[in-house]
Design a protein around this motif. Structure first.
Motif, PDB file in Angstrom:
ATOM      1  N   GLN A 295       0.829  -1.206   0.000  1.00 47.49           N
ATOM      2  CA  GLN A 295       0.000   0.000   0.000  1.00 47.49           C
ATOM      3  C   GLN A 295       0.864   1.256   0.000  1.00 47.49           C
ATOM      4  O   GLN A 295       0.596   2.206  -0.753  1.00 47.49           O
ATOM      5  N   ALA A 296       1.895   1.267   0.830  1.00 47.70           N
ATOM      6  CA  ALA A 296       2.780   2.438   0.896  1.00 47.70           C
ATOM      7  C   ALA A 296       3.438   2.695  -0.451  1.00 47.70           C
ATOM      8  O   ALA A 296       3.556   3.856  -0.886  1.00 47.70           O
ATOM      9  N   HIS A 297       3.871   1.627  -1.128  1.00 47.07           N
ATOM     10  CA  HIS A 297       4.505   1.755  -2.444  1.00 47.07           C
ATOM     11  C   HIS A 297       3.533   2.356  -3.460  1.00 47.07           C
ATOM     12  O   HIS A 297       3.866   3.322  -4.161  1.00 47.07           O
ATOM     13  N   CYS A 298       2.350   1.770  -3.544  1.00 53.01           N
ATOM     14  CA  CYS A 298       1.374   2.214  -4.540  1.00 53.01           C
ATOM     15  C   CYS A 298       0.909   3.649  -4.283  1.00 53.01           C
ATOM     16  O   CYS A 298       0.833   4.467  -5.204  1.00 53.01           O
ATOM     17  N   VAL A 299       0.602   3.935  -3.038  1.00 53.68           N
ATOM     18  CA  VAL A 299       0.090   5.261  -2.690  1.00 53.68           C
ATOM     19  C   VAL A 299       1.159   6.334  -2.868  1.00 53.68           C
ATOM     20  O   VAL A 299       0.872   7.449  -3.329  1.00 53.68           O
ATOM     21  N   LYS A 300       2.412   6.001  -2.526  1.00 53.35           N
ATOM     22  CA  LYS A 300       3.484   6.983  -2.699  1.00 53.35           C
ATOM     23  C   LYS A 300       3.613   7.405  -4.153  1.00 53.35           C
ATOM     24  O   LYS A 300       3.758   8.605  -4.467  1.00 53.35           O
ATOM     25  N   LEU A 301       3.530   6.445  -5.075  1.00 55.99           N
ATOM     26  CA  LEU A 301       3.639   6.778  -6.489  1.00 55.99           C
ATOM     27  C   LEU A 301       2.445   7.610  -6.952  1.00 55.99           C
ATOM     28  O   LEU A 301       2.609   8.614  -7.666  1.00 55.99           O
ATOM     29  N   ALA A 302       1.249   7.208  -6.542  1.00 52.60           N
ATOM     30  CA  ALA A 302       0.055   7.948  -6.939  1.00 52.60           C
ATOM     31  C   ALA A 302       0.072   9.371  -6.387  1.00 52.60           C
ATOM     32  O   ALA A 302      -0.228  10.342  -7.107  1.00 52.60           O
ATOM     33  N   ASP A 303       0.449   9.512  -5.118  1.00 55.04           N
ATOM     34  CA  ASP A 303       0.478  10.842  -4.514  1.00 55.04           C
ATOM     35  C   ASP A 303       1.619  11.690  -5.070  1.00 55.04           C
ATOM     36  O   ASP A 303       1.500  12.923  -5.158  1.00 55.04           O
ATOM     37  N   THR A 304       2.720  11.052  -5.446  1.00 52.84           N
ATOM     38  CA  THR A 304       3.807  11.799  -6.088  1.00 52.84           C
ATOM     39  C   THR A 304       3.339  12.392  -7.398  1.00 52.84           C
ATOM     40  O   THR A 304       3.644  13.552  -7.728  1.00 52.84           O
ATOM     41  N   LEU A 305       2.571  11.610  -8.167  1.00 52.85           N
ATOM     42  CA  LEU A 305       2.026  12.135  -9.411  1.00 52.85           C
ATOM     43  C   LEU A 305       1.124  13.330  -9.150  1.00 52.85           C
ATOM     44  O   LEU A 305       1.239  14.378  -9.809  1.00 52.85           O
ATOM     45  N   LEU A 306       0.240  13.211  -8.187  1.00 59.43           N
ATOM     46  CA  LEU A 306      -0.672  14.312  -7.876  1.00 59.43           C
ATOM     47  C   LEU A 306       0.100  15.560  -7.445  1.00 59.43           C
ATOM     48  O   LEU A 306      -0.219  16.682  -7.866  1.00 59.43           O
ATOM     49  N   THR A 307       1.107  15.370  -6.613  1.00 61.55           N
ATOM     50  CA  THR A 307       1.912  16.507  -6.148  1.00 61.55           C
ATOM     51  C   THR A 307       2.601  17.206  -7.315  1.00 61.55           C
ATOM     52  O   THR A 307       2.624  18.441  -7.399  1.00 61.55           O
ATOM     53  N   ARG A 308       3.148  16.421  -8.236  1.00 62.89           N
ATOM     54  CA  ARG A 308       3.830  17.007  -9.396  1.00 62.89           C
ATOM     55  C   ARG A 308       2.869  17.782 -10.288  1.00 62.89           C
ATOM     56  O   ARG A 308       3.278  18.717 -10.986  1.00 62.89           O
ATOM     57  N   LEU A 309       1.616  17.396 -10.249  1.00 63.12           N
ATOM     58  CA  LEU A 309       0.613  18.084 -11.070  1.00 63.12           C
ATOM     59  C   LEU A 309      -0.075  19.205 -10.300  1.00 63.12           C
ATOM     60  O   LEU A 309      -1.043  19.806 -10.794  1.00 63.12           O
ATOM     61  N   GLY A 310       0.406  19.468  -9.082  1.00 66.30           N
ATOM     62  CA  GLY A 310      -0.162  20.543  -8.284  1.00 66.30           C
ATOM     63  C   GLY A 310      -1.505  20.208  -7.673  1.00 66.30           C
ATOM     64  O   GLY A 310      -2.302  21.094  -7.357  1.00 66.30           O
ATOM     65  N   LEU A 311      -1.755  18.920  -7.465  1.00 67.98           N
ATOM     66  CA  LEU A 311      -3.036  18.469  -6.923  1.00 67.98           C
ATOM     67  C   LEU A 311      -2.838  17.871  -5.529  1.00 67.98           C
ATOM     68  O   LEU A 311      -1.744  17.408  -5.196  1.00 67.98           O
ATOM     69  N   PRO A 312      -3.865  17.867  -4.699  1.00 63.82           N
ATOM     70  CA  PRO A 312      -3.719  17.319  -3.342  1.00 63.82           C
ATOM     71  C   PRO A 312      -3.572  15.805  -3.338  1.00 63.82           C
ATOM     72  O   PRO A 312      -4.152  15.113  -4.193  1.00 63.82           O
TER      73      PRO A 312
END
Length: 339
Positions: A271-288
């Motif tokens: 879960q930590a692996h998957c969520v970290k990647l998904a949240d990294t994408l959102l952060t790079r796109l300026g999204l929460p």
């Protein structure tokens, strides 16, 4: 690539697990071996019983229920239909707006008996449980990865006496689950569980078994399937096995390797692996950040595809999902498409 102790022949930019998962090499090899045996006349129907047994138990492990509470099927809607058929006339069912239709259509199809299905926003689900006989909802929403508040739902259901059906198709395999409190837990194997399409499971709480009629009663649901092939009387197995349908053999062969592999992992780390990647994408796109393995983006699907990303278009958005075999390079492919 090698990830979480397994090899995956997955192309760069593959973020479509939400539609179809990529099996580890050892899972694909098991299916290929079984197909090879079949092609050479070396397969016999009883040979597949062990795979059914193993996959059944591993699904139970993944959702936190005993093996003996799990029935096998071929699809989520087919299994939920048994639950819907057991509702009394005039039952009131609660679900959420935009829910995946395999989770809701079986109930809506009972309208001729006065069964009524009400949709509410996911955030308001627990607040509307009172007055309903059953709640049907996905633990993780297919369209955008939003996660249900299971603690609030459980509390509301216990306070009101409502039954709960949880669909784990977009959750099992990437997040830890302990759902032994729910009346029914259903899931398909061909997404996050990395199995061939044609295997699905329904965990039935003992208190709900008598309300789950075996509407697809068949020989494989017999106490001894190989002695219930011909003739009456009806002689079904005790417990959840009375709801089994005849297995899709090669799907069960793959599931018997994939599900134990997933159950052996530290799903908190997954879960930590998957969520970290998904949240990294959102952060790079300026999204929460959203804390989910699934992300839905307002984007041009064709542009995303041209960037080398395999995704899907759902509910008007581009949907991507990060699993075991996903990496930061996949995040970069998506984020670069926005530049």
């Amino acid at each position: 690539m090698h990830a979480f102790g397994a090899d995956f022949d997955v192309p760069a930019g593959y973020l479509n697990t939400t539609s179809i998962g990529i099996p580890p090499a050892h899972v694909a090899d098991a299916v290929l071996t079984a197909v090879g045996d079949w092609s050479r006349g070396m397969a016999a129907p009883p040979d597949f019983d062990h795979a059914v047994h193993v996959a059944r138990g591993a699904f139970g492990q993944l959702v936190g229920v005993p093996r003996e509470h799990v029935a096998i099927g071929a699809s989520v809607s087919q299994l939920i239909a048994t639950v819907a058929a057991g509702l009394p006339d005039g039952a009131k069912v609660l679900t959420v707006e935009g829910e995946f239709t395999s989770t809701t259509f079986p109930f809506a199809a009972q309208a001729h008996r006065g069964v009524e299905v009400t949709e509410v926003p996911l955030a308001d689900l627990a607040a509307h449980v009172e007055g309903h006989d059953l709640v049907t909802v996905s633990v993780v929403q297919s369209a955008d990865g939003t996660q249900a508040d299971l603690d609030a739902l459980r509390a509301a259901a216990e306070a009101s006496g409502a039954q709960v059906l949880l669909d784990v198709t977009q959750a099992a395999g990437w997040r830890p689950l302990r759902l032994d409190w729910a009346d029914w837990v259903v899931g398909a194997g061909y997404k996050w569980l990395l199995s061939p399409r044609g295997a699905a499971w329904l965990a039935v709480h003992p208190r709900a078994l008598e309300r789950t009629p075996p509407i697809a009663a068949n020989w494989y649901a017999g106490d001894d399937p190989w002695k219930s092939v011909y003739g009456l009387p009806l002689r079904l197995a005790a417990g959840a096995r009375s709801l089994d349908i005849s297995p899709v053999w090669f799907a069960q062969v793959g599931a018997a390797v994939a599900l134990p592999y997933l159950a052996s992992l530290d799903l908190g780390a997954v879960q930590a692996h998957c969520v970290k990647l998904a949240d990294t994408l959102l952060t790079r796109l300026g999204l929460p950040e959203r804390g989910s393995a699934i992300v839905a983006l307002d984007a041009d699907g064709e542009r995303i595809a041209q960037a080398g990303v395999k995704a899907s278009n759902r509910a008007g958005k581009v949907r991507v999902g990060f699993h075991l075999y996903s990496s930061l390079s996949d995040v970069e492919l998506v984020s670069d498409a926005f530049e």
